[in-house]
Design a protein around this motif. Structure first.
Motif, PDB file in Angstrom:
ATOM      1  N   TYR A 469       0.898  -1.140   0.000  1.00 16.28           N
ATOM      2  CA  TYR A 469       0.000   0.000   0.000  1.00 16.28           C
ATOM      3  C   TYR A 469       0.945   1.199   0.000  1.00 16.28           C
ATOM      4  N   ALA A 470       1.227   1.692  -1.197  1.00 16.10           N
ATOM      5  CA  ALA A 470       2.313   2.677  -1.325  1.00 16.10           C
ATOM      6  C   ALA A 470       1.923   3.773  -2.312  1.00 16.10           C
ATOM      7  N   ARG A 471       2.888   4.657  -2.572  1.00 17.84           N
ATOM      8  CA  ARG A 471       2.583   5.842  -3.397  1.00 17.84           C
ATOM      9  C   ARG A 471       2.829   5.594  -4.882  1.00 17.84           C
ATOM     10  N   PRO A 472       2.032   6.235  -5.716  1.00 16.94           N
ATOM     11  CA  PRO A 472       2.359   6.261  -7.139  1.00 16.94           C
ATOM     12  C   PRO A 472       3.259   7.470  -7.419  1.00 16.94           C
ATOM     13  N   VAL A 473       3.946   7.436  -8.544  1.00 10.16           N
ATOM     14  CA  VAL A 473       4.650   8.629  -8.976  1.00 10.16           C
ATOM     15  C   VAL A 473       4.138   8.955 -10.381  1.00 10.16           C
ATOM     16  N   ILE A 474       4.023  10.245 -10.661  1.00 17.54           N
ATOM     17  CA  ILE A 474       3.529  10.669 -11.971  1.00 17.54           C
ATOM     18  C   ILE A 474       4.713  11.110 -12.818  1.00 17.54           C
ATOM     19  N   LEU A 475       4.780  10.578 -14.029  1.00 15.45           N
ATOM     20  CA  LEU A 475       5.810  11.022 -14.971  1.00 15.45           C
ATOM     21  C   LEU A 475       5.218  12.141 -15.821  1.00 15.45           C
ATOM     22  N   ARG A 476       5.898  13.275 -15.834  1.00 11.34           N
ATOM     23  CA  ARG A 476       5.489  14.389 -16.690  1.00 11.34           C
ATOM     24  C   ARG A 476       6.632  14.623 -17.672  1.00 11.34           C
ATOM     25  N   ALA A 477       6.365  14.492 -18.967  1.00 11.58           N
ATOM     26  CA  ALA A 477       7.405  14.726 -19.981  1.00 11.58           C
ATOM     27  C   ALA A 477       6.736  15.453 -21.135  1.00 11.58           C
ATOM     28  N   VAL A 478       7.249  16.645 -21.461  1.00 12.61           N
ATOM     29  CA  VAL A 478       6.583  17.449 -22.489  1.00 12.61           C
ATOM     30  C   VAL A 478       7.526  17.896 -23.597  1.00 12.61           C
ATOM     31  N   GLU A 479       6.913  18.086 -24.751  1.00 15.64           N
ATOM     32  CA  GLU A 479       7.598  18.743 -25.868  1.00 15.64           C
ATOM     33  C   GLU A 479       7.110  20.183 -25.883  1.00 15.64           C
ATOM     34  N   SER A 480       8.003  21.119 -26.021  1.00 13.80           N
ATOM     35  CA  SER A 480       7.595  22.519 -26.044  1.00 13.80           C
ATOM     36  C   SER A 480       8.729  23.346 -26.615  1.00 13.80           C
ATOM     37  N   ALA A 481       8.417  24.575 -27.023  1.00 11.66           N
ATOM     38  CA  ALA A 481       9.486  25.446 -27.496  1.00 11.66           C
ATOM     39  C   ALA A 481       9.756  26.526 -26.457  1.00 11.66           C
ATOM     40  N   ASP A 482       8.716  26.943 -25.743  1.00 10.33           N
ATOM     41  CA  ASP A 482       8.874  28.116 -24.890  1.00 10.33           C
ATOM     42  C   ASP A 482       8.071  28.041 -23.600  1.00 10.33           C
ATOM     43  N   ALA A 483       7.500  26.866 -23.301  1.00  6.00           N
ATOM     44  CA  ALA A 483       6.713  26.665 -22.071  1.00  6.00           C
ATOM     45  C   ALA A 483       5.345  27.350 -22.091  1.00  6.00           C
ATOM     46  N   MET A 484       5.072  28.151 -23.110  1.00  9.19           N
ATOM     47  CA  MET A 484       3.759  28.796 -23.170  1.00  9.19           C
ATOM     48  C   MET A 484       2.696  27.762 -23.518  1.00  9.19           C
ATOM     49  N   THR A 485       3.034  26.893 -24.458  1.00  7.92           N
ATOM     50  CA  THR A 485       2.189  25.751 -24.769  1.00  7.92           C
ATOM     51  C   THR A 485       3.101  24.535 -24.727  1.00  7.92           C
ATOM     52  N   ALA A 486       2.488  23.381 -24.534  1.00 10.31           N
ATOM     53  CA  ALA A 486       3.304  22.160 -24.475  1.00 10.31           C
ATOM     54  C   ALA A 486       2.408  20.976 -24.809  1.00 10.31           C
ATOM     55  N   ASP A 487       3.024  19.921 -25.292  1.00 10.59           N
ATOM     56  CA  ASP A 487       2.262  18.695 -25.512  1.00 10.59           C
ATOM     57  C   ASP A 487       2.992  17.560 -24.815  1.00 10.59           C
ATOM     58  N   TRP A 488       2.250  16.558 -24.406  1.00 13.34           N
ATOM     59  CA  TRP A 488       2.939  15.444 -23.735  1.00 13.34           C
ATOM     60  C   TRP A 488       3.770  14.697 -24.762  1.00 13.34           C
ATOM     61  N   ALA A 489       4.930  14.254 -24.339  1.00 21.54           N
ATOM     62  CA  ALA A 489       5.864  13.618 -25.271  1.00 21.54           C
ATOM     63  C   ALA A 489       5.368  12.225 -25.630  1.00 21.54           C
ATOM     64  N   ARG A 490       5.374  11.933 -26.944  1.00 20.00           N
ATOM     65  CA  ARG A 490       4.945  10.594 -27.408  1.00 20.00           C
ATOM     66  C   ARG A 490       6.124   9.629 -27.243  1.00 20.00           C
ATOM     67  N   LEU A 491       6.414   9.296 -26.001  1.00 11.46           N
ATOM     68  CA  LEU A 491       7.578   8.451 -25.715  1.00 11.46           C
ATOM     69  C   LEU A 491       7.324   7.023 -26.156  1.00 11.46           C
ATOM     70  N   PRO A 492       8.359   6.362 -26.689  1.00 11.35           N
ATOM     71  CA  PRO A 492       8.185   4.957 -27.083  1.00 11.35           C
ATOM     72  C   PRO A 492       7.837   4.104 -25.858  1.00 11.35           C
ATOM     73  N   TYR A 493       7.032   3.058 -26.088  1.00 15.10           N
ATOM     74  CA  TYR A 493       6.601   2.197 -24.976  1.00 15.10           C
ATOM     75  C   TYR A 493       7.783   1.598 -24.225  1.00 15.10           C
ATOM     76  N   ASP A 494       8.835   1.231 -24.970  1.00 18.29           N
ATOM     77  CA  ASP A 494       9.939   0.583 -24.244  1.00 18.29           C
ATOM     78  C   ASP A 494      10.647   1.553 -23.301  1.00 18.29           C
ATOM     79  N   VAL A 495      10.665   2.851 -23.665  1.00 16.53           N
ATOM     80  CA  VAL A 495      11.260   3.843 -22.767  1.00 16.53           C
ATOM     81  C   VAL A 495      10.386   3.984 -21.516  1.00 16.53           C
ATOM     82  N   LEU A 496       9.058   4.052 -21.747  1.00 15.20           N
ATOM     83  CA  LEU A 496       8.132   4.157 -20.621  1.00 15.20           C
ATOM     84  C   LEU A 496       8.264   2.937 -19.706  1.00 15.20           C
ATOM     85  N   ALA A 497       8.378   1.759 -20.345  1.00 15.66           N
ATOM     86  CA  ALA A 497       8.458   0.526 -19.561  1.00 15.66           C
ATOM     87  C   ALA A 497       9.724   0.519 -18.702  1.00 15.66           C
ATOM     88  N   ARG A 498      10.833   0.992 -19.284  1.00 12.63           N
ATOM     89  CA  ARG A 498      12.085   0.985 -18.517  1.00 12.63           C
ATOM     90  C   ARG A 498      11.996   1.953 -17.338  1.00 12.63           C
TER      91      ARG A 498
END
Ligand code: XMP
Length: 528
Positions: A469-498
């Motif tokens: 019974y423990a904590r989750p951690v949230i991964l936040r990874a974004v693509e952006s040019a200037d932080a004004m707008t951003a999109d979540w990074a389409r990371l490959p599944y194997d990177v996410l899995a690792r």
């Protein structure tokens, strides 16, 4: 003015949205350039001894009651002048041409057709794409001018009086969308004005060092070091100028990422051998945040405490007259100090934000306040700072405290710091792989900012044969040019899995990893 080489291009700022961009482009070509207010008189301008003048764009219509004007005598100084957009129109009306209100504006890419020969447009195609953003346009060029280009809706897209070295364009050569804009600027600076590309990082350092030395004299300077890029670069620069007359105060609030306080020590104390006061305020900040869960309250307390700790230390040092700060140009814009009509370089209302305690005052030294972030990074490298410090990703001042949802505790900080280190290690490697494949540091899918967030919940899991019974951690990874707008990074599944496998395997107290797949807007990049 600042240029030690004696070559300086004055950009008269008519309130263009990105006035500094023009000065920036000129500096990119290694010629010093700076904005000056558009209402400067010809004699004031002559006193600054520019080698050339550029008239910026601006939002006004030249015939509006409150439209900014230009001192006509500026055109008689015998200096080359280049005008863009509003600058083109104001040159036209000031010298006897005409500007007409158009029913239909022209915004975005336009096809430009050249007419005759022009040194400004030399070595650019007869037909080319340029970037337009205007409603009014020049209908009659002044006497003595020739029209050198037009578009379908704009009869005078470029004009010049080569004998007087006066040139102007309705379009914006300074924006990247004008395909050959850089060439035109080169033509102006090196062909027409015969300037030398001598404004280099070494030149900048030399000049800033001389200015700082002159201003500081024998006095002492204090600087609050955060471990971030801007304060680190200022520290290195001021130290280059005045050596041990500078004392850096590093307020360690305990919310930095793994390895960061050590890096500050290593770089500034060991490598640069600077007098460094490392204030261990970790406990003090934890107490300050005890029981606090509201994000803005956390930010407020952390921000106010920084100044308290900093000034406590500052007052312990004798004979300090100056305080150096890593203010950069976008900070001035963000603080809302910039007003339409120019004067961006003279208004610095953010200074008032420093909460000097009763009876305490330091004169400010802000050597980076005309620079953009990437120029600051280049300067940092030239001053010998390590790339991992200079190319550090954006990190909020309140640090990990605003990536822990709910109350901040030592235990949660440790968990978050360890999970964050895994994410950074894996995604640094992912970015390096992309770079190796594409040769482009900013390739489309490289991650711009990535980190861990610790929410204030627990969930059930199973590890070995044990229920957890423990904590989750949230991964936040974004693509952006200037932080004004951003999109979540389409990371490959194997990177996410690792990442997920390593975090639950290596970080005690975490039994689940989730990925935030929300763009900004509607979400923000940070969670608090
Ligand atoms: P948001 O969360 O508003 O963040 O989308 C935009 C960018 O700003 C960074 N950020 C900060 N940077 N002090 C900073 O220097 C702060 O208090 C702060 N808060 C957010 C954030 O990491 C992102 O890059």
């Amino acid at each position: 003015m600042e240029s030690g080489t004696g070559q300086f291009v004055a950009v008269l700022d008519f309130g263009a949205q990105y006035g500094q961009l023009i000065a920036r482009r000129v500096r990119d070509l290694h010629v010093y350039s700076e904005l000056v207010p558009c209402d400067i008189t010809a004699s004031e301008l002559a006193a600054l001894a520019p080698a050339a003048i550029i008239l910026s764009g601006g939002p006004a219509s030249v015939y509006a009651d409150d439209a900014p004007h230009v001192d006509p005598a500026i055109f008689d100084l015998g200096l080359p002048v280049l005008g863009f957009c509003y600058g083109h129109q104001i040159m036209a009306v000031t010298l006897g041409g005409e500007v007409a209100h158009a029913e239909k504006g022209e915004y975005g890419p336009a096809e430009l057709a050249r007419m005759g020969s022009s040194e400004l447009l030399a070595s650019t195609p007869g037909e080319q794409t340029v970037w337009m953003s205007h409603r009014d346009s020049v209908s009659h060029a002044p006497d003595g001018f020739t029209i050198t280009a037009h578009t379908e809706t704009c009869p005078v897209a470029a004009m010049e009086c080569a004998a007087r070295r006066l040139y102007s364009t309705q379009f914006h050569p300074e924006v990247r969308h004008t395909a050959h804009g850089r060439r035109m600027l080169e033509n102006f600076l090196f062909g027409i004005c015969r300037l030398e590309p001598s404004w280099t990082m070494e030149g900048i350092i030399e000049e800033k060092v001389a200015q700082i030395r002159e201003r500081v004299g024998e006095d002492r300077v204090i600087l609050g070091l955060s471990g971030g890029v801007d304060s680190s670069v200022v520290a290195a620069l001021v130290h280059r100028a005045i050596g041990n007359q500078l004392t850096c105060v590093f307020v360690n609030h305990g919310f930095l990422r793994k390895g960061e306080p050590e890096m500050v020590e290593e770089v500034f104390r060991d490598q640069f051998k600077m007098p460094l006061v490392h204030v261990h305020a970790e406990e003090r900040y934890l107490q300050l945040l005890a029981g606090v869960t509201e994000p803005e309250e956390k930010r407020r307390r952390i921000g106010t405490e920084f100044w308290k700790v900093f000034f406590e230390e500052a007052q312990r040092l004798d004979g300090v007259r100056f305080m150096a700060q890593g203010t950069i140009y976008p900070d001035i814009i963000e603080s809302g100090a910039r007003k339409s009509g120019g004067k961006a370089s003279t208004i610095k209302s953010h200074h008032n934000l420093i909460p000097f305690p009763e009876g305490v005052h330091f004169d400010l030294i802000e050597p980076l306040d005309h620079f953009f972030k990437d120029e600051v990074r280049e300067l940092g490298i030239a001053l010998g700072l390590p790339a991992k410090m200079v190319y550090r990703q954006p990190f909020p001042g309140p640090g990990l405290a605003i990536r822990i949802i709910g109350e901040v505790t030592t235990e949660k900080l440790e968990m978050l710091r360890d999970a964050d280190a895994v994410i950074r290690e894996e995604l640094d490697a992912y970015n390096e792989d992309l770079f190796a494949k594409t040769g482009d540091r900013n390739s489309e899918h490289s991650c711009w900012q990535y980190f861990a967030v610790l929410p204030d919940i627990k969930s059930v899991g199973v590890m070995g044969d044990e229920r957890t019974y423990a904590r989750p951690v949230i991964l936040r990874a974004v693509e952006s040019a200037d932080a004004m707008t951003a999109d979540w990074a389409r990371l490959p599944y194997d990177v996410l899995a690792r990442i997920s496998g390593r975090i639950v395997g290596e970080v005690a107290g975490i039994n689940r990893v989730v990925y935030d797949i929300t763009p900004k807007p509607p979400a923000t990049i940070e969670w608090e």
